[in-house]
Design an enzyme around this catalytic site. Structure first.
Site, short mmCIF file in Angstrom:
data_model
loop_
_atom_site.label_atom_id
_atom_site.label_comp_id
_atom_site.label_asym_id
_atom_site.label_seq_id
_atom_site.Cartn_x
_atom_site.Cartn_y
_atom_site.Cartn_z
N HIS A 168 -22.49 -34.56 -17.85
CA HIS A 168 -21.44 -35.54 -17.57
C HIS A 168 -22.01 -36.94 -17.47
O HIS A 168 -21.44 -37.91 -17.98
CB HIS A 168 -20.72 -35.16 -16.28
CG HIS A 168 -19.50 -36.00 -16.01
ND1 HIS A 168 -18.31 -35.79 -16.64
CD2 HIS A 168 -19.33 -37.07 -15.21
CE1 HIS A 168 -17.43 -36.68 -16.22
NE2 HIS A 168 -18.02 -37.48 -15.35
N GLU A 214 -19.87 -30.01 -22.63
CA GLU A 214 -19.24 -29.87 -21.32
C GLU A 214 -18.15 -28.80 -21.33
O GLU A 214 -18.01 -28.02 -20.38
CB GLU A 214 -18.63 -31.20 -20.89
CG GLU A 214 -19.56 -32.11 -20.14
CD GLU A 214 -18.80 -33.29 -19.57
OE1 GLU A 214 -19.19 -33.77 -18.51
OE2 GLU A 214 -17.80 -33.72 -20.18
N ASN A 233 -50.10 -19.42 -29.04
CA ASN A 233 -51.09 -18.38 -29.32
C ASN A 233 -50.95 -17.21 -28.35
O ASN A 233 -51.08 -16.04 -28.75
CB ASN A 233 -52.50 -18.98 -29.17
CG ASN A 233 -53.13 -19.25 -30.52
OD1 ASN A 233 -52.44 -19.20 -31.55
ND2 ASN A 233 -54.41 -19.57 -30.54
#
Length: 732
Positions: free
Chosen positions: A49, A71, A446
Site C-alpha cells: 500500500h 494488493e 552450489n
C-alpha cells in the site's frame, strides 16, 4: 499520464523507499508461503500500500497499477478467501520482479512508461476473480468468511446498470454505497485530497463509478473539490467512514447504502450506530457493544481497523539501507555528533590561525601547539570512529534476498530446502558487503544444486527429505565470518583429485601429496568442476575461482570443510572495513610498504646463513616450521629487492595468506600505523601484491601490500619455474 513533478531529492527518496518496500514484500512472501502468518500478510499489505501510494503520487502509473493488482490478491489472502499456495506466491514474486524493473526504469529514464505491466496485471486480476467466483456460491449459501455481514438487495428506482451492480454485490455478500466527499474550501490542491480518497476506496473495495473520473482527478491542473462515487465493498458504512477519516481536509463525508438490506440479515447484524445507541442506553461503553456484537460483525470491525492502520502506516517502518543503492541511511543523532566534531575542528583551526598573530616565546608556542595537536588527535579519532560506524550496514540488507533465491532454485530443482539464516544484524562496511554479494549467491546456489541430495536420495540415506542450508554471520576477533553450510552429500577429496588429474590441473605426484583440505582447495582452480552436466545453474567450472578472487579483493579469505555424507561448510573471513587498516610500515629498497597487521603472524630476525633450500627454494625454520622465504625482488624486479646480509641478522615478516605462511624479507621495520587506503586509478588488480596506497604523515606515499595477491604470484612463479626445469614437488 498524471505527473506530480518530483525534485531530484524527492525522486531519490522515492526510489530508495520503494526499493525497501519491494525488498520487504519479497522477503515476507517467502515467509508467507511457509505458513499463513497473519502478521506477514499485514506487513506485506502495508508495504504494498505504501509503495502504491508513493508511485501514484509520483505519477508512476505502471507501478501503481501493478501494485494495486498485487494488493487485490493480497487482500483475498488477508481475508482468508485464498491460500498462499506456491502458484499464488509465484505470481506475487513475479510481480516483485516486475516492480523492480519499474524502479530501474524510473531511475534510468524518470518514469516507468516503458515497462509493460498489462499481462501481469491481467494475470493477477484473473487469479483474484477466480477466487471471487469460488467464494461466491459459499457466500450465497451463508458460508462467507465474514459471516453475517449485511448484504444488500436490489430495489426499484435505480438505473439498470446500478441495479445490476447492486444485484451482483448482493449475490456476493457485499455492500454498495453511494458516497459524496467534499474538500474544505481553503484546502490547497484539493484534487490531491480526492486522489487520496480514491486510494482509500481502492483499499476498501471496488470503485464502480466516480464523478469526476479518476483521470480527471489525477490531472495535475485540476481543481475538483467534490467527489460522487459508488463503492462496492465488504465493509460497513461505519468502516468506510472511519477509513475516510484518515484523509485530511475533508469537509463532509456522506455515505448511504444503495438498495435495501435483506430483512433477515438486518435482524442478525444491526447498524453499528443503532447498536451503539442501545449500548449507551444500557450504560455500557461503545467498545463493549462491539465485543458483544455477533462474531461475524466483530471480525469485520477488526478487519476494518487493520485495514485503516495499514493505510495509515508510513514508509519509515521498513528501515535499513536500500540494497545496491549508493546511499546509506544515517540517523540524525550521528549527524549531530559529526556536526559537533566538525565544530571542534573549526575551533582548533581558529586556534592555529591565532598563533600567527600572537607574540609568545618558543616554550609557550610549543606548549600551545602540543595542546592543539592533542585536541586534534582526540577529535579526529572520534570523527574516524563516527564515520566508520556510519559506514557499517547490517548484513540483513544483503541476506534478505537469499530466501527468495533459495526458494525459487529449490522449486526448479524439485528439492526440499529449509533455508535458515542467523546473524543478520551483524554489521559490516558497506563497501565489503557490495563485494561479497555475488560470492554468497554462488555458494548458496552450489549448496542447493550440488550439496543437497534429491528427497528420494536423502530418504534412502536415512535423512529427512528436506535438506538444510544454513547462512550464518558472526563477529570474532576483529573479523566477520560468514558460513554457508549444508547437510547434503559432502565432497569426496579423492574424487576431487581424480577430476583434477584427469583435467591436467595437477600431476600424479602432486595428487599423492594432497590431503584433506589441500585437495578441497583444488575446487578454487579456474575451470574446475565435478559436474558432468552443464546447466544454467552450474557445471561450467566458472565460479569458485571468481568467488575466491572477489573475496580476496576485499582482503578476505574463503575456506571449505566437508565430510562425505554429512555436508559441507564454506567459511568466509572478512575485515570489518576497507577504508582504514592498522598496518606495519616497512621499507623495501627505496619504497615504503604498509602491510596489514591482520596478515602479519610475527616479525623475526633471520641470520643470513641460516637459510636452507628445498626443491631449489630458500626456506627458513621458525619454531620447527619450515617456511618459504621470498625476496620481493623476485615478484616486482630488482628495484624492489631487499638487501640480504649473509653475515648478519635480517628483518623478515612472517605473513599468513590463504595458501599458507610465507616469509618476506624487508630492509627496515618502521613501525605500526593506521593507514587510510586510497585506490590508485589504473593500478587496481594490475600489479600483483599491491592493492592501493596511503599518504603518510610526512606526505610520502606508502604502497599497500596485498598479502594474498603476493602469495598467489609467488606460487605462479614457482609453478612456472618447476615446469620449465621439469621437476615437480611440493609447491612453495
Amino acid at each position: 499520464m498524471a505527473r506530480f513533478e518530483l525534485t531530484p531529492e524527492e525522486m531519490e527518496l522515492f526510489l530508495t523507499e520503494s526499493a525497501e518496500q519491494v525488498d520487504t514484500i519479497e522477503e515476507l512472501l517467502v515467509v508467507l508461503e511457509q505458513g499463513n502468518d497473519p502478521d506477514a500478510v499485514a506487513a506485506i499489505f502495508r508495504a504494498a500500500h505504501t509503495l502504491k501510494g508513493g508511485a501514484a503520487t509520483a505519477g508512476m502509473e505502471a507501478t501503481a497499477r501493478l501494485t494495486h493488482a498485487l494488493e487485490s490478491l493480497l487482500d483475498q489472502i488477508r481475508q482468508g478467501r485464498r491460500e498462499p499456495d506456491a502458484d499464488t506466491v509465484d505470481a506475487l514474486l513475479e510481480t516483485v520482479d516486475v516492480l523492480r524493473r519499474c524502479l530501474r526504469a524510473i531511475e534510468e529514464t524518470g518514469n516507468d512508461a516503458g515497462v509493460n505491466v498489462d499481462p501481469l496485471v491481467e494475470r493477477l486480476e484473473a487469479l483474484a476473480s477466480h477466487a471471487e467466483d469460488d467464494a461466491g456460491p459459499a457466500r450465497a449459501a451463508g458460508g462467507s468468511a465474514r459471516g453475517s455481514r449485511p448484504a444488500t438487495a436490489p430495489s426499484g428506482g435505480l438505473d439498470p446498470a446500478l441495479a445490476a451492480l447492486v444485484q451482483e454485490a448482493a449475490a456476493a455478500g457485499r455492500n454498495v454505497f453511494r458516497c459524496r466527499i467534499e474538500v474544505e474550501e481553503d484546502a490547497a490542491m484539493p484534487s490531491i485530497r480526492l486522489y487520496q480518497t480514491l486510494m482509500v476506496f481502492d483499499e476498501l473495495g471496488r470503485l464502480a463509478q466516480s464523478t469526476p473520473t479518476r483521470a480527471q482527478i489525477e490531472d495535475p491542473m485540476s481543481e475538483h473539490r467534490v467527489l460522487d462515487a459508488v463503492l462496492v465493498t465488504d465493509r460497513t458504512a461505519a468502516e468506510v467512514r472511519q477509513a475516510l477519516a484518515e484523509v485530511s481536509q475533508l469537509r463532509s463525508i456522506e455515505i448511504e447504502p444503495v438498495g435495501e438490506p435483506a430483512a433477515e440479515q438486518v435482524a442478525a447484524a444491526p447498524e453499528p450506530a443503532a447498536a451503539a445507541e442501545r449500548s449507551e442506553e444500557n450504560g455500557a461503553p461503545v467498545g463493549a457493544a462491539e465485543a458483544k456484537a455477533p462474531a461475524g460483525t466483530a471480525a469485520a470491525a477488526g478487519n476494518g481497523r487493520a485495514g485503516t492502520a495499514a493505510g495509515g502506516k508510513n514508509s519509515g517502518d521498513s528501515g535499513g539501507a536500500a540494497l545496491g543503492a549508493d546511499t546509506v541511511r544515517v540517523s540524525v543523532r550521528v549527524l549531530d555528533k559529526l556536526m559537533n566534531l566538525v565544530g571542534e575542528l573549526v575551533i582548533d583551526r581558529t586556534r592555529l590561525a591565532r598563533l600567527g598573530h600572537v607574540e609568545m616565546d618558543r616554550h609557550q608556542l610549543v606548549e600551545e601547539l602540543n595542546l592543539v595537536a592533542s585536541h586534534l588527535n582526540r577529535i579526529t579519532t572520534d570523527l574516524q570512529d563516527t564515520i566508520m560506524s556510519a559506514r557499517m550496514v547490517p548484513l540483513e540488507t544483503l541476506f534478505r534476498r537469499f530466501p527468495r533465491m533459495a526458494r525459487d532454485l529449490a522449486r526448479r530443482l524439485n528439492k526440499e530446502v529449509n533455508f535458515v539464516m542467523s546473524g543478520e544484524d551483524t554489521e559490516l562496511d558497506r563497501a565489503v558487503i557490495e563485494q561479497i554479494s555475488d560470492p554468497l549467491v554462488h555458494l548458496i546456489r552450489n549448496a542447493i544444486d550440488h550439496g543437497l541430495e534429491p528427497p528420494e536420495q536423502r530418504r534412502a540415506a536415512g535423512k529427512p527429505p528436506a535438506g538444510t542450508v544454513r547462512l550464518a554471520a558472526y563477529h570474532q576477533e576483529n573479523h566477520i565470518y560468514i558460513e554457508v553450510a549444508d547437510d547434503g552429500r559432502g565432497i569426496d577429496p579423492e574424487k576431487i583429485k581424480r577430476v583434477a588429474l584427469a583435467k591436467g590441473l595437477i600431476t600424479e605426484e602432486q595428487a599423492k601429496q594432497l590431503h584433506g583440505s589441500e585437495a578441497l582447495d583444488l575446487l578454487f582452480l579456474p575451470g574446475f568442476t565435478t559436474s558432468q552436466q552443464v546447466t544454467d545453474v552450474s557445471g561450467r567450472g566458472v565460479g569458485l575461482d571468481v568467488v575466491r578472487r572477489n573475496i580476496e579483493r576485499v582482503n578476505g579469505s574463503v575456506t571449505v570443510a566437508s565430510e562425505v555424507g554429512k555436508g559441507t561448510v564454506w567459511t568466509i573471513r572478512l575485515p570489518l572495513t576497507l577504508a582504514i587498516v592498522q598496518a606495519m610500515l616497512v621499507r623495501i629498497h627505496r619504497t615504503i610498504f604498509a602491510v596489514p597487521l591482520d596478515s602479519v603472524d610475527e616479525i623475526v630476525l633471520v641470520h643470513g646463513r641460516s637459510v636452507h633450500y628445498a626443491n631449489g627454494w630458500p626456506m627458513v625454520t621458525i619454531r620447527e616450521q619450515v617456511i618459504p622465504l621470498v625476496n620481493p625482488g623476485l615478484v616486482w624486479g630488482d628495484e624492489f629487492a631487499a638487501a640480504w646480509n649473509e653475515a648478519d641478522d635480517n628483518p623478515v615478516l612472517i605473513l599468513q595468506s590463504a595458501t599458507g605462511r610465507l616469509a618476506v624479507a624487508v630492509d627496515e621495520l618502521i613501525g605500526e600505523q593506521e593507514t587510510v587506503i586510497k585506490t590508485i586509478e589504473g593500478l587496481d588488480g594490475q600489479v600483483p601484491g599491491i592493492s592501493g596506497a596511503s599518504i603518510l604523515g610526512d606526505g610520502s606515499v606508502a604502497l599497500i601490500f596485498d598479502v594474498t595477491g603476493f602469495a598467489k604470484e609467488v606460487r605462479r612463479i614457482d609453478h612456472r619455474v618447476r615446469r620449465r626445469e621439469g621437476r615437480y614437488g611440493k609447491s612453495a
